[in-house]
Write a protein that holds these residues in place. Sequence first.
Motif, PDB file in Angstrom:
ATOM      1  N   ASP A   1     -10.368  13.834  -5.414  1.00 14.68           N
ATOM      2  CA  ASP A   1     -10.354  14.170  -4.089  1.00 14.68           C
ATOM      3  C   ASP A   1      -9.848  13.095  -3.125  1.00 14.68           C
ATOM      4  OD1 ASP A   1     -12.255  12.088  -4.302  1.00 14.68           O
ATOM      5  OD2 ASP A   1     -14.135  13.002  -3.937  1.00 14.68           O
ATOM      6  N   ARG A   2      -9.172  11.901  -3.756  1.00 15.56           N
ATOM      7  CA  ARG A   2      -8.644  11.195  -2.903  1.00 15.56           C
ATOM      8  C   ARG A   2      -7.291  10.528  -3.588  1.00 15.56           C
ATOM      9  NH1 ARG A   2     -12.447   6.167  -2.966  1.00 15.56           N
ATOM     10  NH2 ARG A   2     -14.052   7.280  -4.351  1.00 15.56           N
ATOM     11  N   ALA A   3      -6.370  10.244  -2.874  1.00 15.80           N
ATOM     12  CA  ALA A   3      -5.218   9.158  -3.758  1.00 15.80           C
ATOM     13  C   ALA A   3      -5.885   8.004  -4.549  1.00 15.80           C
ATOM     14  CB  ALA A   3      -4.416   8.740  -2.394  1.00 15.80           C
ATOM     15  N   PRO A   4      -5.045   7.923  -5.406  1.00 18.77           N
ATOM     16  CA  PRO A   4      -4.159   8.779  -6.171  1.00 18.77           C
ATOM     17  C   PRO A   4      -4.503   9.784  -6.916  1.00 18.77           C
ATOM     18  CG  PRO A   4      -4.559   6.514  -7.467  1.00 18.77           C
ATOM     19  CD  PRO A   4      -5.506   6.792  -6.160  1.00 18.77           C
TER      20      PRO A   4
END
Length: 84
Positions: free
Chosen positions: A30-33
């Motif tokens: 749900d978020r980088a990376p």
Amino acid sequence: MLPDISQKVLTQQLRELEDDGIIDRQVLGDRAPFKVVYSLTETGRSLGKILLQMSLWGEQRANELPNVEIENDHAGFNHLLETL
């Protein structure tokens, strides 16, 4: 990663395969990376036997040409065919 292909070309080819319904693209996280996973669709899997036959045909034709050596154990194709 494939050493002889640029990131741009790889991304372009994967997008075309996805647009053609050969592969599915799944983004994980749900978020980088983010992690991106590609898998063959049913249509992609159906190409396995055809691609193997084309590869074998190409090897036979190449063996008819002077100074051409082909090294291919078809391991990738064999793995694909096992999943069909």
